[in-house]
Design a protein around this motif. Structure first.
Motif, PDB file in Angstrom:
ATOM      1  N   GLU A 197       1.890  42.004 111.803  1.00 47.99           N
ATOM      2  CA  GLU A 197       2.282  40.660 112.250  1.00 47.99           C
ATOM      3  C   GLU A 197       3.320  40.731 113.366  1.00 47.99           C
ATOM      4  O   GLU A 197       3.301  39.898 114.285  1.00 47.99           O
ATOM      5  CB  GLU A 197       2.825  39.862 111.064  1.00 47.99           C
ATOM      6  N   HIS A 242      10.468  40.357 109.599  1.00 51.97           N
ATOM      7  CA  HIS A 242      10.196  38.929 109.423  1.00 51.97           C
ATOM      8  C   HIS A 242       9.829  38.318 110.776  1.00 51.97           C
ATOM      9  O   HIS A 242      10.562  37.479 111.315  1.00 51.97           O
ATOM     10  CB  HIS A 242      11.407  38.217 108.819  1.00 51.97           C
ATOM     11  N   ASN A 244       7.720  36.165 111.769  1.00 50.34           N
ATOM     12  CA  ASN A 244       7.365  34.743 111.867  1.00 50.34           C
ATOM     13  C   ASN A 244       8.560  33.819 111.701  1.00 50.34           C
ATOM     14  O   ASN A 244       8.410  32.599 111.695  1.00 50.34           O
ATOM     15  CB  ASN A 244       6.290  34.398 110.831  1.00 50.34           C
ATOM     16  N   TRP A 272      10.607  24.531 112.788  1.00 51.13           N
ATOM     17  CA  TRP A 272      10.001  25.878 112.830  1.00 51.13           C
ATOM     18  C   TRP A 272       9.056  26.058 111.650  1.00 51.13           C
ATOM     19  O   TRP A 272       9.413  25.842 110.500  1.00 51.13           O
ATOM     20  CB  TRP A 272      11.087  26.947 112.798  1.00 51.13           C
ATOM     21  N   ASP A 273       7.839  26.481 111.950  1.00 48.97           N
ATOM     22  CA  ASP A 273       6.807  26.643 110.928  1.00 48.97           C
ATOM     23  C   ASP A 273       6.360  28.108 110.874  1.00 48.97           C
ATOM     24  O   ASP A 273       5.673  28.584 111.784  1.00 48.97           O
ATOM     25  CB  ASP A 273       5.611  25.742 111.263  1.00 48.97           C
ATOM     26  N   PRO A 274       6.729  28.841 109.821  1.00 47.66           N
ATOM     27  CA  PRO A 274       6.351  30.262 109.733  1.00 47.66           C
ATOM     28  C   PRO A 274       4.851  30.500 109.568  1.00 47.66           C
ATOM     29  O   PRO A 274       4.398  31.638 109.638  1.00 47.66           O
ATOM     30  CB  PRO A 274       7.122  30.755 108.498  1.00 47.66           C
ATOM     31  N   GLU A 275       4.080  29.429 109.380  1.00 50.33           N
ATOM     32  CA  GLU A 275       2.636  29.577 109.213  1.00 50.33           C
ATOM     33  C   GLU A 275       1.899  29.647 110.553  1.00 50.33           C
ATOM     34  O   GLU A 275       0.721  29.988 110.584  1.00 50.33           O
ATOM     35  CB  GLU A 275       2.075  28.412 108.386  1.00 50.33           C
ATOM     36  N   ILE A 276       2.582  29.286 111.647  1.00 49.00           N
ATOM     37  CA  ILE A 276       1.941  29.369 112.960  1.00 49.00           C
ATOM     38  C   ILE A 276       2.622  30.459 113.774  1.00 49.00           C
ATOM     39  O   ILE A 276       3.675  30.971 113.398  1.00 49.00           O
ATOM     40  CB  ILE A 276       1.973  28.015 113.709  1.00 49.00           C
ATOM     41  N   SER A 277       2.029  30.828 114.901  1.00 45.07           N
ATOM     42  CA  SER A 277       2.521  31.977 115.664  1.00 45.07           C
ATOM     43  C   SER A 277       3.895  31.722 116.267  1.00 45.07           C
ATOM     44  O   SER A 277       4.300  30.568 116.483  1.00 45.07           O
ATOM     45  CB  SER A 277       1.542  32.332 116.781  1.00 45.07           C
ATOM     46  N   ASN A 281       5.413  28.266 118.059  1.00 39.96           N
ATOM     47  CA  ASN A 281       6.654  27.660 117.574  1.00 39.96           C
ATOM     48  C   ASN A 281       7.652  27.463 118.709  1.00 39.96           C
ATOM     49  O   ASN A 281       8.282  26.406 118.823  1.00 39.96           O
ATOM     50  CB  ASN A 281       7.277  28.548 116.492  1.00 39.96           C
TER      51      ASN A 281
END
Length: 362
Positions: A197, A242, A244, A272-277, A281
């Motif tokens: 990731e 981490h 993301n 901030w959304d850790p589910e998107i790239s 973001n």
């Protein structure tokens, strides 16, 4: 003062050569032997831009460790920390150099060849003539190519080889005397997937934005300076474990251009959304679309430094910009610092120097 005392304690034979603390010369000691060395620091004391000169003998010993030393220069916070790291690497290098002269028993070669055959010769990128250094290649699940360099000592497989990898985090091998190269290779593959990731995030940034620095990033590089436009850029530091999460962001450019970006980042941080790239973001938080290199080059983004008239200086692009909107001339940090130091009208407060723009005199 505390840093000077710490350096004296760890390297008593390395002495400062100027009152600014930017040049050191002397000897570094390892395994009871002294090696001549000279270290030149830039005016901003950034270790990543330091220059190291040493005797041909020390250079030969450290030849296989240049990559890891370069990595340490980028990651160490100060000269004392780097010298401690350098001594550790030198100890390992000397130990391996001595091992080269120790005759290997027949079991060593039969064991090594057997391991390589089981692993598969198609995974071997390099083997030296003495069968003491082996480079293995691997491909992660996204098709990225990686290398691991193994330096074996005469006691292999009782003792593990030293492993050198291009990783942003330490790679520690779990080893028992019954292990083999296959076990190391499997741990290498697992480590590659754990960093997937992180590399995905940086590959997207490298492919969809104009990265000013580093020019040719290694897989261990965790920072990117991304062009935004009109001599404005953002430097991000991504956490490899981490990737993301929101990275550390530092904006570079004139105050009138970067202050709105800082405000947007602070106001939108909760989005901030850790589910998107990571890149997506950043776009949404800053409310911008990072332009490509082709677009920015058309508006003459890559202006040369107004002092040295070059774009690259020791690999760095201009990162200081005049705050006057009518000027906006960029400069290299080192060039501007040296220029302002030579002006009688400049004033300095700790490590910050204030003075007139060499271009517009503001």
């Amino acid at each position: 003062m505390a840093g000077a005392r710490a350096l004296l304690r760890h390297c008593p034979l390395l002495l400062p050569q100027d009152r600014h603390g930017t040049a050191y010369e002397g000897f570094i000691t390892a395994q009871g032997r002294d090696f001549h060395i000279r270290i030149l620091l830039p005016v901003d004391f950034q270790l990543k831009n330091a220059r190291i000169e040493c005797s041909w003998h020390l250079k030969k010993i450290l030849h296989g460790y240049r990559h890891i030393l370069k990595q340490r220069l980028h990651s160490c916070p100060d000269l004392v920390s780097f010298m401690v790291e350098l001594k550790t690497v030198l100890e390992i290098a000397l130990k391996n150099t001595q091992d080269l002269h120790i005759p290997r028993p027949p079991e060593y070669y039969s064991c090594l060849v057997r391991d390589l055959e089981i692993l598969g010769w198609n995974k071997v990128a390099y083997v030296d003539t003495g069968l003491t250094t082996v480079k293995l290649k691997a491909e992660d699940s996204c098709g990225r190519q990686h290398l691991i360099t193994l330096k074996l000592n005469a006691k292999y497989p009782t003792e593990p080889p030293d492993c050198l990898v291009d990783f942003p985090v330490p790679f520690a091998v779990s080893w028992v005397p019954q292990n083999s190269l296959i076990d190391i290779y499997n741990q290498f593959l697992a480590a590659l997937e754990s960093l997937k990731e992180f590399w995905d995030a940086l590959d997207e940034i490298d492919g969809k934005t104009w990265v000013l620095e580093p020019e040719n990033p290694t897989r261990s590089a965790t920072t990117r300076r991304i062009a935004i436009g009109n001599n404005v850029s953002v430097n991000i530091e991504v956490d490899p474990r981490h990737p993301n999460m929101l990275p550390e962001c530092y904006f570079l450019g004139a105050d009138h251009a970067v202050n709105p970006l800082r405000t947007k980042l602070n106001n939108n941080m909760h989005l901030w959304d850790p589910e998107i790239s990571l890149l997506k973001n950043l776009r949404e938080l800053l409310e911008i679309d990072f332009p490509s290199r082709a677009v920015l080059e058309k508006i003459d983004f890559a202006k040369d430094c107004g002092i040295c008239y070059a774009y690259r200086l020791d690999g760095s692009a201009p990162d200081q910009v005049c705050d006057d909107p009518r000027c906006g001339q960029p400069f290299h940090h080192a060039c501007l610092y040296e220029w302002l130091q030579g002006l009688p009208t400049s004033r300095q407060s700790f490590n910050v120097i204030f003075g007139e723009c060499p271009y517009c005199n503001k």
